[in-house]
Design an enzyme around this catalytic site. Structure first.
Site, mmCIF file in Angstrom:
data_model
loop_
_atom_site.group_PDB
_atom_site.id
_atom_site.type_symbol
_atom_site.label_atom_id
_atom_site.label_comp_id
_atom_site.label_asym_id
_atom_site.label_seq_id
_atom_site.Cartn_x
_atom_site.Cartn_y
_atom_site.Cartn_z
ATOM 1 N N LYS A 115 -7.691 6.449 12.861
ATOM 2 C CA LYS A 115 -6.320 6.022 12.573
ATOM 3 C C LYS A 115 -6.246 4.561 12.919
ATOM 4 C CE LYS A 115 -2.781 8.666 11.846
ATOM 5 N NZ LYS A 115 -2.659 9.555 10.769
ATOM 6 N N GLY A 227 13.787 14.401 8.049
ATOM 7 C CA GLY A 227 13.019 13.277 7.502
ATOM 8 C C GLY A 227 13.098 13.279 5.989
ATOM 9 N N GLY A 229 11.553 10.617 4.135
ATOM 10 C CA GLY A 229 10.585 9.610 3.668
ATOM 11 C C GLY A 229 9.720 10.279 2.602
ATOM 12 N N ASN A 230 8.567 9.709 2.309
ATOM 13 C CA ASN A 230 7.700 10.261 1.265
ATOM 14 C C ASN A 230 7.486 11.767 1.447
ATOM 15 O OD1 ASN A 230 4.981 11.203 0.333
ATOM 16 N ND2 ASN A 230 5.004 9.252 -0.700
ATOM 17 N N GLY A 232 9.054 14.145 3.547
ATOM 18 C CA GLY A 232 10.251 14.985 3.581
ATOM 19 C C GLY A 232 10.925 15.066 2.220
HETATM 20 N N1 GLU Z 1 -1.994 9.580 7.095
HETATM 21 C C1 GLU Z 1 -2.243 10.862 6.555
HETATM 22 C C2 GLU Z 1 -2.466 11.874 7.664
HETATM 23 O O1 GLU Z 1 -2.045 11.694 8.786
HETATM 24 C C3 GLU Z 1 -3.348 10.867 5.508
HETATM 25 C C4 GLU Z 1 -4.671 10.347 5.943
HETATM 26 C C5 GLU Z 1 -5.687 10.207 4.806
HETATM 27 O O2 GLU Z 1 -5.406 10.547 3.688
HETATM 28 O O3 GLU Z 1 -6.769 9.705 5.132
HETATM 29 O O4 GLU Z 1 -2.994 12.920 7.427
#
Ligand code: GLU
Length: 424
Positions: A115, A227, A229-230, A232
């Site tokens: 992340k 939520g 956003g995208n 929700g």
């Molecule tokens: N940010 C998203 C998650 O937390 C997607 C991560 C991704 O597609 O690599 O799962």
């Protein structure tokens, strides 16, 4: 504490959040893991913090801080989103990278977990500043990412436009086309069909698997979604299109409720026109807190972390909680839900649809063969259904929570890969 009892040599207090470490320590006892196995899981392989200058629109230079954590890559290249959030810390990024490692293992895709993010409020930046922050951050971490190393994607407050800048900056540095370096891109730049709503759709497949195993009837259930956003918004839209009754939704300004059911496409138009779901005609205003404890059968937290906690978990009326956000439930709320027989479907399973379609995007980029939406949807459904089945069967066998069984499955898979590599 287990750390002390076993005199772990390089254990460093604060490696992981309380919730992750508690789950891990319980698994350590339960699965009879060795100290080496626990050590290998409770600290990230690589963490980077970068500071970079950006020339703001005023002409003045401002320094920003960004992070990237590659938690574990035994099963494949590290994979995980990039979030832009004013309060983002390295600790948050590490915990989320840990969850990504488990998430990819639970749905059995060949990725590790990572992340990243920048401590910034994107709402305070102009479009040009947002682009410069993105490009500067990527320049700072470019040596550490790549299609076979670590592959970013969207997360909180980042979207496909930002993924396009990431792609472009990375390709400028490398001097060649490398679309597989990032997922969640616009389709024109090698993105995958269905990626934009795959987290929500994947979660709905999981929910339907859960409903099939319960005595609840699809058309009798009331759903509340925190939520808009995208994740929700797409979850509300898809559920509405499938004929479910959505009684409440919310965003950062508050929530709306209608026990007869909200007309979601109209709510979406209202939000597009006014910037919020509140004041939608025919609905009653409720706070985010009231939404969480509303008279619903299914509660879908799709916003930020730690929304369900010791102060409100006893008042939750839902029989199923589907975690579309990452880490929306605290450890105290987890055990209250378990005592109250509320089925909690953990984030690492419930919201894995996003990374599953990211995996499909990566395959398409590497093979230069682009798939029809139908094929993607079919493969997503299959992956989500079999992952639910794996977790649910284990949870029935072991008489434990779904969080415990999902962690157990993931940890076993990661350790198996580590063992095959000779690291254990
Ligand atoms: N940010 C998203 C998650 O937390 C997607 C991560 C991704 O597609 O690599 O799962």
């Amino acid at each position: 504490m287990i750390i002390k009892q076993h005199e772990r040599i390089h254990a460093d207090e604060g490696n992981l959040c309380k919730k992750c470490i508690t789950e891990l320590e319980e698994l350590y006892l339960y699965l009879d893991l060795s100290v080496e196995e626990l050590d290998l899981l409770d600290m990230p392989r690589r963490s980077f913090t970068v500071h970079f200058p950006v020339k703001m629109d005023t002409g003045k230079t401002k320094m920003f801080v960004g992070h990237r954590v590659q938690y574990n890559d035994a099963r494949g290249p590290a994979k995980g989103g990039i979030r832009f959030h004013p309060e983002l810390t390295l600790d948050d990024v590490r915990d989320l990278a840990f969850l990504m490692s488990l998430k990819c293992a639970v749905v059995n895709i060949p990725f590790g977990g990572s992340k990243g993010g920048v401590a910034v409020n994107p709402k305070e930046l102009s479009r040009n500043e947002l682009e410069q922050v993105t490009r500067s951050y990527i320049r700072a971490i470019a040596d550490h990412i790549g299609p076979h190393k670590d592959i970013p994607a969207p997360d909180v407050y980042t979207d496909e436009k930002i993924m396009a800048w990431i792609l472009d900056e990375y390709e400028r540095i490398k001097g060649e086309h490398i679309p597989a370096v990032v997922t969640g891109k616009p389709i024109e730049l090698g993105g995958s069909k269905a990626r934009g709503y795959s987290t929500s759709l994947g979660g709905i497949h999981i929910l339907e698997e859960a409903l099939n195993r319960s005595n609840m009837e699809k058309h009798d259930v009331n759903i509340a979604i925190q939520g808009f956003g995208n994740v929700g918004e797409n979850a509300s839209r898809i559920l509405y299109e499938k004929g479910y009754k959505i009684i409440a939704v919310s965003d950062s300004k508050g929530g709306i409720m209608n026990m007869d059911g909200l007309t979601v496409p109209e709510v979406m138009k209202h939000k597009a026109n006014t910037g919020s779901v509140i004041d939608f005609k025919g609905s009653k205003f409720i706070t985010n807190e009231e939404l969480l404890t509303s008279e619903c059968d299914i509660l879908i937290p799709s916003a930020l972390s730690e929304q369900l906690n010791k102060d409100n978990a006893r008042d939750v009326k839902a029989k199923i909680v589907l975690e579309l956000a990452n880490a929306p439930t605290t450890i105290e709320a987890d055990s209250i839900f378990l005592d109250r027989n509320i089925m909690l479907i953990p984030d690492i399973l419930a919201n894995a649809g996003g990374v599953v379609v990211s995996y499909f995007e990566w395959i398409q980029n590497l093979s230069n063969d682009y798939w029809e939406e139908e094929r993607i949807l079919e493969k997503l459904k299959k992956t989500m259904a079999s992952s639910f089945n794996d977790v649910y069967s284990l949870c029935n066998e072991e008489k434990c929570s779904m969080r415990r069984s999902a962690y157990q499955l993931a940890v076993k898979r990661i350790l198996h890969a580590e063992r095959l590599r000779g690291n254990l």
